[in-house]
Scaffold this motif. Structure first.
Motif, PDB file in Angstrom:
ATOM      1  N   PHE A   1      -2.429 -13.374 -10.648  1.00 16.16           N
ATOM      2  CA  PHE A   1      -3.441 -13.368  -9.609  1.00 16.16           C
ATOM      3  C   PHE A   1      -2.797 -13.099  -8.254  1.00 16.16           C
ATOM      4  N   PHE A   2      -3.443 -12.232  -7.473  1.00 19.65           N
ATOM      5  CA  PHE A   2      -2.957 -11.890  -6.144  1.00 19.65           C
ATOM      6  C   PHE A   2      -4.000 -12.269  -5.094  1.00 19.65           C
ATOM      7  N   ALA A   3      -3.517 -12.642  -3.917  1.00 17.74           N
ATOM      8  CA  ALA A   3      -4.391 -12.965  -2.794  1.00 17.74           C
ATOM      9  C   ALA A   3      -4.304 -11.849  -1.757  1.00 17.74           C
TER      10      ALA A   3
ATOM     11  N   ASP B   1      -5.361 -10.142   4.190  1.00 14.55           N
ATOM     12  CA  ASP B   1      -6.303 -10.388   5.274  1.00 14.55           C
ATOM     13  C   ASP B   1      -7.070 -11.687   5.064  1.00 14.55           C
ATOM     14  N   LYS B   2      -7.235 -12.129   3.814  1.00 17.20           N
ATOM     15  CA  LYS B   2      -7.871 -13.415   3.557  1.00 17.20           C
ATOM     16  C   LYS B   2      -6.950 -14.564   3.960  1.00 17.20           C
ATOM     17  N   ALA B   3      -5.667 -14.407   3.664  1.00 20.41           N
ATOM     18  CA  ALA B   3      -4.711 -15.448   4.027  1.00 20.41           C
ATOM     19  C   ALA B   3      -4.512 -15.517   5.540  1.00 20.41           C
ATOM     20  N   TRP B   4      -4.950 -14.499   6.254  1.00 16.39           N
ATOM     21  CA  TRP B   4      -4.714 -14.414   7.695  1.00 16.39           C
ATOM     22  C   TRP B   4      -5.413 -15.547   8.442  1.00 16.39           C
ATOM     23  N   ASP B   5      -6.720 -15.750   8.196  1.00 14.38           N
ATOM     24  CA  ASP B   5      -7.440 -16.796   8.943  1.00 14.38           C
ATOM     25  C   ASP B   5      -8.611 -17.381   8.155  1.00 14.38           C
ATOM     26  N   TRP B   6      -8.520 -17.355   6.821  1.00 13.23           N
ATOM     27  CA  TRP B   6      -9.654 -17.782   6.004  1.00 13.23           C
ATOM     28  C   TRP B   6      -9.872 -19.283   6.050  1.00 13.23           C
TER      29      TRP B   6
ATOM     30  N   ASN C   1       0.834  -1.195   0.000  1.00 13.06           N
ATOM     31  CA  ASN C   1       0.000   0.000   0.000  1.00 13.06           C
ATOM     32  C   ASN C   1       0.871   1.248   0.000  1.00 13.06           C
ATOM     33  N   GLN C   2       0.243   2.403   0.182  1.00  6.13           N
ATOM     34  CA  GLN C   2       0.986   3.661   0.107  1.00  6.13           C
ATOM     35  C   GLN C   2       1.983   3.833   1.250  1.00  6.13           C
ATOM     36  N   ASP C   3       1.825   3.053   2.323  1.00  5.26           N
ATOM     37  CA  ASP C   3       2.747   3.101   3.463  1.00  5.26           C
ATOM     38  C   ASP C   3       3.808   2.012   3.382  1.00  5.26           C
ATOM     39  N   HIS C   4       3.912   1.368   2.218  1.00  6.06           N
ATOM     40  CA  HIS C   4       4.900   0.306   1.981  1.00  6.06           C
ATOM     41  C   HIS C   4       4.663  -0.906   2.881  1.00  6.06           C
ATOM     42  N   GLU C   5       3.389  -1.160   3.204  1.00  7.70           N
ATOM     43  CA  GLU C   5       3.013  -2.327   3.991  1.00  7.70           C
ATOM     44  C   GLU C   5       2.445  -3.397   3.062  1.00  7.70           C
ATOM     45  N   ILE C   6       2.715  -4.645   3.381  1.00 11.55           N
ATOM     46  CA  ILE C   6       2.238  -5.750   2.554  1.00 11.55           C
ATOM     47  C   ILE C   6       0.727  -5.912   2.717  1.00 11.55           C
ATOM     48  N   VAL C   7       0.005  -5.883   1.600  1.00 14.41           N
ATOM     49  CA  VAL C   7      -1.447  -6.074   1.628  1.00 14.41           C
ATOM     50  C   VAL C   7      -1.881  -7.251   0.758  1.00 14.41           C
ATOM     51  N   GLY C   8      -0.948  -7.842  -0.005  1.00 15.97           N
ATOM     52  CA  GLY C   8      -1.304  -8.970  -0.857  1.00 15.97           C
ATOM     53  C   GLY C   8      -0.054  -9.681  -1.333  1.00 15.97           C
TER      54      GLY C   8
END
Length: 248
Positions: A27-29, A32-37, A3-10
């Motif tokens: 394709f990207f995941a 937050d889905k990979a967190w506990d889906w 994201n804009q703060d250089h944090e991993i979001v996918g």
């Protein structure tokens, strides 16, 4: 993906290309889905990154420090996280990696199962940047959850410079009161429209799932289910709609 703060979001989940007539599919995941889906805790990022349930939603990154001696048990092969059997014997192997600056001339692998010492194996030279696969012997799994603990000790006759990664815990479950079902899905025909699948129990709880899949790839998916004697609903999610199949 950042994201804009250089944090991993996918993260990258699939790249499809098996026919020059079709464009590349990337394709990207969502992180937050990979967190506990998934239902299986060992397949969740949360299980590994927040085992103490602190609830932290972000953490600052750091540049890893390199140590002179730093070897660790990376993963086990030849063993599954779940078996649908009354009894089971497995003979796994553990991959040991050296990420330190210097070669390691000797080390010992200690194997424990549910707190009981099973074996210790002495090993010789492991060069910097190298890895070695070590057979850990036959293990007799018991009903319920089994904890396989691998520890590397006596690195060059002493402690490792980095002791924080010297232990690997692997959990496998032996389900003795379930019915084993082999599931096979060939996307050779439905490749361009199959997004994924899932299996729900009578209470609509997701028991098993798969996907999303690369659109232009030929895939053969094989899974093994451990199920109670009850009714289930199997869904296939595709571009043409959701198809379902009922089984009693």
């Amino acid at each position: 993906m950042f994201n804009q703060d250089h944090e991993i979001v996918g993260d990258l989940s699939a790249v499809a290309y098996d026919n020059c007539a079709y464009p590349f599919g990337i394709f990207f995941a969502k992180f937050d889905k990979a967190w506990d889906w998934t239902e299986d805790p060992s397949q969740q990022l949360k299980f590994w990154l927040d085992p103490e349930n602190t609830g932290a939603v972000k953490i600052k990154g750091t540049t890893p420090k390199r140590y002179n001696t730093d070897i660790y048990p990376a993963y086990l092969s030849g063993i599954k996280t779940m078996y649908c059997e009354n009894n089971m014997k497995v003979s796994p192997k553990v991959v040991i990696k050296n990420i330190g600056i210097n070669p390691v001339n000797s080390f010992t692998v200690k194997i424990e199962q549910d707190g009981r010492l099973i074996n210790t194996i002495d090993n010789s030279l492991l060069n910097a940047g190298g890895e070695i696969e070590v057979p850990i012997g036959e293990l007799n799994l018991t009903g319920g959850e089994n904890n396989i603990k691998i520890t590397v000790i006596n690195i060059n006759g002493s402690d490792d410079d980095n002791t924080y990664n010297n232990v690997l815990n692997f959990f496998t479950e032996l389900r003795t009161d379930k019915t084993k079902v082999d599931f096979k899905l060939n996307t050779n025909v439905l490749t361009r429209q199959t997004n994924g699948w899932l299996l729900r129990d009578k209470d609509e709880k997701i028991l098993y799932s798969g996907g999303p899949y690369a659109r232009y790839a030929t895939l053969k998916i094989e899974e093994q289910f451990c199920l109670d004697q009850e009714c289930f609903t199997f869904y296939i999610d595709c571009l043409c709609g959701v198809l379902w199949w009922f089984s009693g």
